[in-house]
Write a protein that holds these residues in place. Sequence first.
Motif, PDB file in Angstrom:
ATOM      1  N   UNK A 113       4.262 -24.017  29.319  1.00 49.99           N
ATOM      2  CA  UNK A 113       2.891 -23.588  29.588  1.00 49.99           C
ATOM      3  C   UNK A 113       2.648 -22.162  29.098  1.00 49.99           C
ATOM      4  N   UNK A 114       3.580 -21.264  29.373  1.00 48.05           N
ATOM      5  CA  UNK A 114       3.395 -19.868  28.980  1.00 48.05           C
ATOM      6  C   UNK A 114       3.536 -19.682  27.473  1.00 48.05           C
ATOM      7  N   UNK A 115       4.304 -20.526  26.826  1.00 49.53           N
ATOM      8  CA  UNK A 115       4.359 -20.489  25.369  1.00 49.53           C
ATOM      9  C   UNK A 115       3.018 -20.910  24.770  1.00 49.53           C
ATOM     10  N   UNK A 116       2.358 -21.883  25.410  1.00 49.02           N
ATOM     11  CA  UNK A 116       1.025 -22.280  24.959  1.00 49.02           C
ATOM     12  C   UNK A 116       0.009 -21.174  25.225  1.00 49.02           C
ATOM     13  N   UNK A 117       0.177 -20.456  26.341  1.00 50.31           N
ATOM     14  CA  UNK A 117      -0.696 -19.307  26.600  1.00 50.31           C
ATOM     15  C   UNK A 117      -0.653 -18.339  25.431  1.00 50.31           C
ATOM     16  N   UNK A 118       0.533 -18.038  24.957  1.00 45.41           N
ATOM     17  CA  UNK A 118       0.683 -17.063  23.886  1.00 45.41           C
ATOM     18  C   UNK A 118      -0.065 -17.514  22.636  1.00 45.41           C
ATOM     19  N   UNK A 119       0.077 -18.783  22.279  1.00 47.35           N
ATOM     20  CA  UNK A 119      -0.586 -19.295  21.074  1.00 47.35           C
ATOM     21  C   UNK A 119      -2.102 -19.315  21.235  1.00 47.35           C
ATOM     22  N   UNK A 120      -2.583 -19.803  22.380  1.00 43.14           N
ATOM     23  CA  UNK A 120      -4.034 -19.911  22.565  1.00 43.14           C
ATOM     24  C   UNK A 120      -4.695 -18.542  22.672  1.00 43.14           C
ATOM     25  N   UNK A 121      -4.089 -17.613  23.421  1.00 38.62           N
ATOM     26  CA  UNK A 121      -4.677 -16.288  23.546  1.00 38.62           C
ATOM     27  C   UNK A 121      -4.668 -15.544  22.218  1.00 38.62           C
ATOM     28  N   UNK A 122      -3.592 -15.686  21.445  1.00 41.11           N
ATOM     29  CA  UNK A 122      -3.512 -15.033  20.138  1.00 41.11           C
ATOM     30  C   UNK A 122      -4.623 -15.542  19.219  1.00 41.11           C
ATOM     31  N   UNK A 123      -4.790 -16.866  19.177  1.00 42.10           N
ATOM     32  CA  UNK A 123      -5.826 -17.440  18.319  1.00 42.10           C
ATOM     33  C   UNK A 123      -7.226 -17.026  18.779  1.00 42.10           C
ATOM     34  N   UNK A 124      -7.436 -17.051  20.089  1.00 39.21           N
ATOM     35  CA  UNK A 124      -8.777 -16.731  20.613  1.00 39.21           C
ATOM     36  C   UNK A 124      -9.140 -15.276  20.375  1.00 39.21           C
ATOM     37  N   UNK A 125      -8.227 -14.369  20.681  1.00 40.24           N
ATOM     38  CA  UNK A 125      -8.535 -12.941  20.541  1.00 40.24           C
ATOM     39  C   UNK A 125      -8.720 -12.571  19.073  1.00 40.24           C
ATOM     40  N   UNK A 126      -7.881 -13.109  18.198  1.00 38.26           N
ATOM     41  CA  UNK A 126      -8.062 -12.819  16.773  1.00 38.26           C
ATOM     42  C   UNK A 126      -9.391 -13.378  16.254  1.00 38.26           C
ATOM     43  N   UNK A 127      -9.775 -14.567  16.735  1.00 41.44           N
ATOM     44  CA  UNK A 127     -11.056 -15.127  16.324  1.00 41.44           C
ATOM     45  C   UNK A 127     -12.230 -14.279  16.785  1.00 41.44           C
ATOM     46  N   UNK A 128     -12.160 -13.818  18.044  1.00 44.74           N
ATOM     47  CA  UNK A 128     -13.232 -12.960  18.567  1.00 44.74           C
ATOM     48  C   UNK A 128     -13.302 -11.645  17.801  1.00 44.74           C
ATOM     49  N   UNK A 129     -12.152 -11.045  17.534  1.00 43.49           N
ATOM     50  CA  UNK A 129     -12.117  -9.746  16.851  1.00 43.49           C
ATOM     51  C   UNK A 129     -12.655  -9.848  15.428  1.00 43.49           C
ATOM     52  N   UNK A 130     -12.218 -10.844  14.692  1.00 41.17           N
ATOM     53  CA  UNK A 130     -12.688 -10.988  13.311  1.00 41.17           C
ATOM     54  C   UNK A 130     -14.175 -11.338  13.252  1.00 41.17           C
TER      55      UNK A 130
END
Length: 430
Positions: A113-130
């Motif tokens: 579960x926490x490994x999935x957190x890392x992937x989803x949060x990374x993708x979401x934050x990078x998408x928001x920032x860009x």
Amino acid sequence: MTTLQSSSFLNSRNFVPSTSSCTRRRGLIRANIDIPRIKTSKISLPILQSVHEQEWISYSNIANNNLVEIQLSPATRRSHMANGPDPVVIEKLYAIKEAVADRVEMHRNIGEQRSQWNSMLLTSINGITLTAATMAGVAASSGAGGDSILGLKMSSTMMYLAATGMLAIMNQIQPSQLAEEQRNATRIFQDLHNQIETTLSIGHPSATDVKEAMDKVLALDKAYPLPLLGVMLEKFPSSVEPAVWWPQQRRRQTKRVGDNENNWNGWNGKQEEEMREIMGALGRKDQEEYIRLGGKALKLNKFLAMSGPLLTGLAAVGSALAGHSPHGSWAAMLGIVGGALASVVNTIEHGGQVGMVFEMYRSNAGFFQYMQESIESNLTETEMERRENGEVFEMKVALKLGRSLSDLRNLAAASLSKGEEIDEFASKLF
């Protein structure tokens, strides 16, 4: 027809009288013999005081197929079990084994579960920032003012602020490091589960085995906690300390293997010297190297964790000030470049899983410390029968270090012959 009866012979054995008849007809002789019926005997020893204290043992009499049931008293039952394992101890070990198996499943699921957190949060934050950086660029490149440009600037600023908050939380909990902690806990709990199975398979477990298993479970729960709030391990400590997941080493119970009292339980002077050399190499080379690498990973992680939110915060300010202000061009550049750099930093930190790398180094350093303490606890024990068997222990050390027995002995022999410290890493596994 002639009938013969042998009642005296049959009555002495509680047989039902049988008859034998012979008939002569046309030169043929026929005989009819009735097989005696065997009665079932039951021996009862009325010495039990209550039904709960009774124990029934059934024996099969091969000679006459009789089933004899004998009731034994509690004293007799205890005498039968004197040489066997204590059922209460076995039941406790099975209870601990079930709890450990549940811990393995819990840590495995939470780690995924926490490994999935890392992937989803990374993708979401990078998408928001860009996306925010793109909006800031569009707003700056448009010469005309108006509500549309103001909407782009406000949207870009809000997205940058949201990314800053999310990134600050993500950097604080370090999902990749959390996932590595759960993976380590799963592996060590599985190893403990296998140890308990081995103890039960060998037989004759004692109360000491139950106490040791309980201590190991509690030490693991403390070293790798499941909750995030309150008991989460510190992700940015001031110094790197090896992970410790084992209880304090205690004096062992008797572990002599074999009946020869003069074999020193598999130990000899040469083997003790070799183990001391291996222990020294583990501390000087392996553990020290992984602590050094862990320190570098920790510094890099700290720098990246501070840089990401700082860049997105500056980008939010630049996006808000972009436009017709005196420094509008510089503000717009800050809003665009800050967002792009924040995405790069975030990708390096969480995409590269720097927190996981730090936890891996810390855990490996803890493993080498555990090996040192295991060797030292055996060498400092003066009563040989309380040590782990020397041959078995040497094989375990070799396997855990990824070496063969001959390779392990050659490593220590090289240092003993030269009189110098070993300049080679003791472990080939990490």
